[in-house]
Design an enzyme around this catalytic site. Structure first.
Site, short mmCIF file in Angstrom:
data_model
loop_
_atom_site.label_atom_id
_atom_site.label_comp_id
_atom_site.label_asym_id
_atom_site.label_seq_id
_atom_site.Cartn_x
_atom_site.Cartn_y
_atom_site.Cartn_z
N GLU A 1 -2.00 -0.59 -11.02
CA GLU A 1 -3.32 -1.23 -11.14
C GLU A 1 -4.37 -0.22 -11.58
O GLU A 1 -4.38 0.90 -11.04
CB GLU A 1 -3.73 -1.81 -9.78
CG GLU A 1 -3.19 -3.20 -9.57
CD GLU A 1 -3.47 -3.76 -8.19
OE1 GLU A 1 -2.60 -4.47 -7.68
OE2 GLU A 1 -4.55 -3.49 -7.63
N HIS B 1 -6.09 -8.77 -8.60
CA HIS B 1 -5.97 -8.54 -7.15
C HIS B 1 -7.04 -9.31 -6.37
O HIS B 1 -7.86 -8.74 -5.65
CB HIS B 1 -6.03 -7.04 -6.82
CG HIS B 1 -5.29 -6.68 -5.56
ND1 HIS B 1 -4.54 -5.53 -5.42
CD2 HIS B 1 -5.16 -7.34 -4.38
CE1 HIS B 1 -4.00 -5.50 -4.20
NE2 HIS B 1 -4.37 -6.58 -3.56
N ARG C 1 2.27 -6.68 -3.58
CA ARG C 1 1.98 -5.39 -4.20
C ARG C 1 2.74 -5.30 -5.52
O ARG C 1 3.92 -5.68 -5.59
CB ARG C 1 2.39 -4.22 -3.28
CG ARG C 1 1.49 -4.01 -2.09
CD ARG C 1 0.11 -3.48 -2.51
NE ARG C 1 -0.74 -3.23 -1.36
CZ ARG C 1 -1.59 -4.12 -0.84
NH1 ARG C 1 -1.70 -5.33 -1.35
NH2 ARG C 1 -2.35 -3.79 0.19
C1 DGY Z 1 -4.30 -6.58 1.45
O1 DGY Z 1 -5.08 -6.75 2.37
O2 DGY Z 1 -3.28 -5.89 1.55
C2 DGY Z 1 -4.60 -7.31 0.19
O3 DGY Z 1 -3.83 -6.90 -0.86
C3 DGY Z 1 -6.07 -7.22 -0.14
O4 DGY Z 1 -6.37 -8.37 -0.85
#
Ligand code: DGY
Length: 315
Positions: free
Chosen positions: A262, A280, A233
């Protein structure tokens, strides 16, 4: 029929599964709904299938109303969900662990190679038709064999990255909440990991403790020639501190698949050749995204049938 609100497009396979349990309404917008639109969209729902860009909090649950039983987040991470607020209202929260492990670990390695072998830089050069010819000192990068990869967070994705690192001939160290049995690498403190790693790859969830875990001090503690890779993240990395560290030559490069705000990116990172940026894409394969959406749909079906979800989030 219970109403099932889906905040963004999902694959047909998943919509069909949801159709077994209720009347499915999928947002027609090709963008995240605003907070106000989200509250309006979920009104009267028994289930909401949410995306990682939706802030699922008590206000959304209240807007849905007393029928709401489950929020099925189509992601393994659920930092966008206020689990306590939903739990207080009796709403089950589910996520999608497991099905995206390999896709995310693969992308992590793609980024590791892209940044260490200067793939973005080379691609931009060719596309721009800048003159070049093979010579022994041209666009040299850094090899992986014999180098140390530091994995922060030893969940399923961290372990899958460790397996790939071993196959690439790397040493692995890791830090996290606890050592895991069967893990091939060495479990060390976060400080030691920063000090020893040639590559640092982030796989911890975003929590109040991990927000800006990679700040100016952490970046200064990394090896001068080290690379940072983030596929978890964005807010785990202080992007402005990262730009400072790169400008000061404190580390060699960074590859980011996720961003603090983002889709915005710290402008100073956009201009740098030693930075690889992807939007992402960790889980972005047809197979994986379908599996994620179907798992979320099955969780909805289970909860609406009064059963336990297949994968739930502990309150
Ligand atoms: C998640 O599933 O948390 C991912 O970031 C999606 O790609």
């Amino acid at each position: 029929m219970p109403k099932i609100a889906v905040t963004r497009w999902i694959p047909d396979e998943a919509a069909q599964v949801l159709g077994e349990a209720g009347e499915v309404e999928i947002s027609k917008e090709d963008r995240p709904l605003t907070a106000e639109e989200l509250r309006e969209f979920v009104t009267g729902s028994s289930a909401v299938v949410s995306m990682l860009h939706d802030r699922m909090d008590g206000a959304v649950a209240d807007a849905a109303g007393p029928e709401l039983k489950v929020v099925a987040n189509v992601a393994v991470g659920y930092d966008n969900v206020d689990v306590a607020a939903l739990g207080k209202r009796g709403v089950v929260v589910t996520n999608t662990p497991g099905v995206l492990t390999d896709a995310t670990a693969d992308l992590t390695f793609g980024l590791l190679l892209a940044v260490s072998r200067r793939l973005g830089e080379g691609e931009r050069l060719v596309r721009a038709r800048r003159p070049w010819s093979f010579h022994l000192g041209f666009l040299l990068g850094s090899g992986l064999q014999g180098k140390t990869l530091g994995i922060v967070g030893l969940g399923q994705i961290g372990r899958a990255v460790a397996d790939r690192a071993v196959a690439f001939g790397m040493q692995v160290v890791c830090s996290g909440r606890s050592a895991k049995p069967g893990f091939a690498g060495e479990f060390v403190s976060f400080e030691e990991l920063l000090r020893r790693s040639d590559f640092v790859s982030l796989h911890c969830p975003l929590t109040p403790e991990t927000r800006h875990l990679i700040d100016a001090d952490a970046l200064r503690a990394m090896k001068p020639g080290a690379y940072l890779v983030n596929t978890t993240r964005g807010p785990v990395v202080d992007e402005s501190a990262l730009a400072d560290a790169l400008e000061a030559g404190e580390i060699a490069g960074a590859a980011l698949d996720v961003f603090e705000a983002e889709p915005e990116v710290e402008p100073r990172l956009l201009a740098r050749e030693d930075v690889v940026l992807t939007p992402h894409l960790g889980s972005a394969t047809v197979e994986t995204r379908t599996a994620m959406a179907v798992l979320a749909a099955r969780n909805v079906v289970s909860v609406l049938a009064g059963a336990e979800p297949l994968t739930g989030v502990a309150r």
